[in-house]
Design a protein around this motif. Structure first.
Motif, mmCIF file in Angstrom:
data_model
loop_
_atom_site.group_PDB
_atom_site.id
_atom_site.type_symbol
_atom_site.label_atom_id
_atom_site.label_comp_id
_atom_site.label_asym_id
_atom_site.label_seq_id
_atom_site.Cartn_x
_atom_site.Cartn_y
_atom_site.Cartn_z
ATOM 1 N N LEU A 86 -3.740 -11.421 -13.492
ATOM 2 C CA LEU A 86 -3.223 -10.813 -12.263
ATOM 3 C C LEU A 86 -3.186 -9.290 -12.328
ATOM 4 O O LEU A 86 -3.357 -8.621 -11.306
ATOM 5 N N ASN A 87 -2.976 -8.728 -13.510
ATOM 6 C CA ASN A 87 -3.006 -7.269 -13.634
ATOM 7 C C ASN A 87 -4.404 -6.738 -13.350
ATOM 8 O O ASN A 87 -4.553 -5.743 -12.626
ATOM 9 N N ASP A 88 -5.409 -7.389 -13.900
ATOM 10 C CA ASP A 88 -6.795 -7.006 -13.600
ATOM 11 C C ASP A 88 -7.078 -7.158 -12.111
ATOM 12 O O ASP A 88 -7.741 -6.311 -11.508
ATOM 13 N N ARG A 89 -6.592 -8.254 -11.542
ATOM 14 C CA ARG A 89 -6.835 -8.512 -10.123
ATOM 15 C C ARG A 89 -6.281 -7.370 -9.273
ATOM 16 O O ARG A 89 -6.970 -6.850 -8.391
ATOM 17 N N LYS A 90 -5.051 -6.950 -9.546
ATOM 18 C CA LYS A 90 -4.458 -5.867 -8.758
ATOM 19 C C LYS A 90 -5.245 -4.569 -8.920
ATOM 20 O O LYS A 90 -5.474 -3.859 -7.936
ATOM 21 N N GLN A 91 -5.670 -4.273 -10.125
ATOM 22 C CA GLN A 91 -6.435 -3.047 -10.363
ATOM 23 C C GLN A 91 -7.769 -3.082 -9.619
ATOM 24 O O GLN A 91 -8.170 -2.107 -8.984
ATOM 25 N N LEU A 92 -8.451 -4.218 -9.683
ATOM 26 C CA LEU A 92 -9.734 -4.349 -8.977
ATOM 27 C C LEU A 92 -9.539 -4.297 -7.460
ATOM 28 O O LEU A 92 -10.353 -3.700 -6.748
ATOM 29 N N MET A 93 -8.473 -4.917 -6.968
ATOM 30 C CA MET A 93 -8.188 -4.853 -5.528
ATOM 31 C C MET A 93 -7.975 -3.403 -5.108
ATOM 32 O O MET A 93 -8.469 -2.972 -4.066
ATOM 33 N N LEU A 94 -7.233 -2.676 -5.913
ATOM 34 C CA LEU A 94 -6.966 -1.267 -5.620
ATOM 35 C C LEU A 94 -8.273 -0.470 -5.587
ATOM 36 O O LEU A 94 -8.497 0.332 -4.679
ATOM 37 N N GLU A 95 -9.139 -0.714 -6.535
ATOM 38 C CA GLU A 95 -10.416 -0.003 -6.599
ATOM 39 C C GLU A 95 -11.357 -0.399 -5.468
ATOM 40 O O GLU A 95 -12.106 0.437 -4.959
ATOM 41 N N GLU A 96 -11.349 -1.668 -5.078
ATOM 42 C CA GLU A 96 -12.303 -2.199 -4.098
ATOM 43 C C GLU A 96 -11.897 -1.972 -2.642
ATOM 44 O O GLU A 96 -12.709 -2.186 -1.752
ATOM 45 N N SER A 97 -10.649 -1.565 -2.384
ATOM 46 C CA SER A 97 -10.122 -1.586 -1.018
ATOM 47 C C SER A 97 -9.722 -0.208 -0.509
ATOM 48 O O SER A 97 -9.365 0.674 -1.288
ATOM 49 N N ASP A 98 -9.768 -0.079 0.821
ATOM 50 C CA ASP A 98 -9.379 1.163 1.482
ATOM 51 C C ASP A 98 -7.932 1.143 1.941
ATOM 52 O O ASP A 98 -7.267 2.178 1.986
ATOM 53 N N ILE A 99 -7.455 -0.032 2.350
ATOM 54 C CA ILE A 99 -6.092 -0.184 2.860
ATOM 55 C C ILE A 99 -5.639 -1.607 2.550
ATOM 56 O O ILE A 99 -6.476 -2.488 2.331
ATOM 57 N N PHE A 100 -4.333 -1.824 2.538
ATOM 58 C CA PHE A 100 -3.775 -3.108 2.120
ATOM 59 C C PHE A 100 -2.872 -3.651 3.213
ATOM 60 O O PHE A 100 -2.051 -2.910 3.763
ATOM 61 N N ILE A 101 -3.026 -4.928 3.502
ATOM 62 C CA ILE A 101 -2.224 -5.585 4.530
ATOM 63 C C ILE A 101 -1.483 -6.734 3.872
ATOM 64 O O ILE A 101 -2.106 -7.630 3.290
ATOM 65 N N ALA A 102 -0.157 -6.699 3.976
ATOM 66 C CA ALA A 102 0.663 -7.755 3.399
ATOM 67 C C ALA A 102 1.109 -8.718 4.493
ATOM 68 O O ALA A 102 1.900 -8.369 5.369
ATOM 69 N N LEU A 103 0.562 -9.915 4.431
ATOM 70 C CA LEU A 103 0.991 -11.015 5.289
ATOM 71 C C LEU A 103 2.155 -11.704 4.593
ATOM 72 O O LEU A 103 2.493 -11.370 3.454
ATOM 73 N N PRO A 104 2.776 -12.693 5.223
ATOM 74 C CA PRO A 104 3.838 -13.421 4.532
ATOM 75 C C PRO A 104 3.365 -13.953 3.181
ATOM 76 O O PRO A 104 2.243 -14.442 3.036
ATOM 77 N N THR A 115 3.010 -2.744 -6.467
ATOM 78 C CA THR A 115 2.065 -2.111 -7.390
ATOM 79 C C THR A 115 1.291 -1.017 -6.665
ATOM 80 O O THR A 115 1.156 0.107 -7.171
ATOM 81 N N VAL A 116 0.797 -1.320 -5.489
ATOM 82 C CA VAL A 116 0.027 -0.336 -4.718
ATOM 83 C C VAL A 116 0.932 0.811 -4.269
ATOM 84 O O VAL A 116 0.587 1.987 -4.419
ATOM 85 N N ALA A 117 2.108 0.488 -3.724
ATOM 86 C CA ALA A 117 3.003 1.534 -3.223
ATOM 87 C C ALA A 117 3.500 2.431 -4.355
ATOM 88 O O ALA A 117 3.540 3.662 -4.206
ATOM 89 N N ALA A 118 3.870 1.840 -5.485
ATOM 90 C CA ALA A 118 4.380 2.635 -6.606
ATOM 91 C C ALA A 118 3.308 3.588 -7.137
ATOM 92 O O ALA A 118 3.605 4.747 -7.451
ATOM 93 N N ALA A 119 2.079 3.113 -7.219
ATOM 94 C CA ALA A 119 0.994 3.973 -7.687
ATOM 95 C C ALA A 119 0.776 5.142 -6.729
ATOM 96 O O ALA A 119 0.486 6.265 -7.156
ATOM 97 N N ALA A 120 0.947 4.889 -5.434
ATOM 98 C CA ALA A 120 0.807 5.965 -4.447
ATOM 99 C C ALA A 120 1.929 6.987 -4.586
ATOM 100 O O ALA A 120 1.687 8.192 -4.433
ATOM 101 N N THR A 121 3.138 6.543 -4.905
ATOM 102 C CA THR A 121 4.269 7.471 -4.985
ATOM 103 C C THR A 121 4.096 8.511 -6.080
ATOM 104 O O THR A 121 4.642 9.603 -5.981
ATOM 105 N N ILE A 122 3.348 8.171 -7.121
ATOM 106 C CA ILE A 122 3.169 9.146 -8.198
ATOM 107 C C ILE A 122 1.783 9.783 -8.210
ATOM 108 O O ILE A 122 1.434 10.502 -9.130
ATOM 109 N N GLY A 123 0.997 9.509 -7.147
ATOM 110 C CA GLY A 123 -0.243 10.240 -6.954
ATOM 111 C C GLY A 123 -1.515 9.638 -7.501
ATOM 112 O O GLY A 123 -2.534 10.313 -7.555
ATOM 113 N N TYR A 124 -1.504 8.374 -7.869
ATOM 114 C CA TYR A 124 -2.734 7.753 -8.358
ATOM 115 C C TYR A 124 -3.752 7.562 -7.226
ATOM 116 O O TYR A 124 -4.948 7.513 -7.476
#
Length: 175
Positions: A86-104, A115-124
């Motif tokens: 799952l850690n790899d999955r999140k990293q690849l999703m972050l690299e492969e995507s422009d924007i993220f949509i959270a459904l239920p 994971t995505v929001a926290a990385a944005a808060t510190i400038g990744y």
């Protein structure tokens, strides 16, 4: 654009969520967007992929080894991007995507959102997450984020990293 969808892989949830997820997949395909998602053949994940494919769209599944080995990969994945966990999955999703949509979704969806929001808060990166607030699903989380903000536990407003949309029209405007 590549829209990454975070959502539940469970079947026993409100049918309204399936209806709106299908609507999102169809809309994304009509707009020419690619759907990036977890690649599981169940729940809202399968729903968004099926709707996207049936409307002529393209899907990318970021599929952990355990999902592949369990033969739970969606039949609606055009491109399978294998990963270890799952850690790899999140990293690849972050690299492969422009924007993220959270459904239920549940714990996994929350993990992906933060994971995505926290990385944005510190400038990744400067990519945003949109909470698709279907039937007020995300209201408890929004209240928690507001509380954290009010208590001074965030340096900047959470809305700098996380947007909220309650309709497809609002979602489209944010994108």
């Amino acid at each position: 654009m590549k829209l990454c969808i975070f959502c539940s892989a469970n079947e026993q949830i409100d049918p309204y969520f399936f209806e709106k997820t299908a609507e999102l997949g169809q809309w994304a395909a009509r707009q020419g967007h690619t759907i990036v998602y977890g690649g599981v053949g169940q729940g809202l994940m399968e729903c968004v992929a099926q709707a996207t494919k049936e409307a002529g769209g393209h899907t990318v599944g970021i599929v952990p080894k355990i999902i592949e080995e369990g033969k739970r990969t969606s039949q609606y994945v055009d491109e399978v991007v294998p990963c270890q966990d799952l850690n790899d999955r999140k990293q690849l999703m972050l690299e492969e995507s422009d924007i993220f949509i959270a459904l239920p979704g549940g714990i996994g969806t929350l993990d992906e959102v933060f994971t995505v929001a926290a990385a944005a808060t510190i400038g990744y990166h400067s990519k945003r997450v949109i909470l698709y607030n279907l039937n007020g699903f995300w209201q408890p989380l929004i209240a928690l984020l507001d509380s954290l903000q009010a208590q001074g536990l965030m340096r900047r407003p959470w809305q700098n990293y996380i947007a909220v949309a309650s309709t497809l029209e609002e979602l489209s405007d944010i994108i």
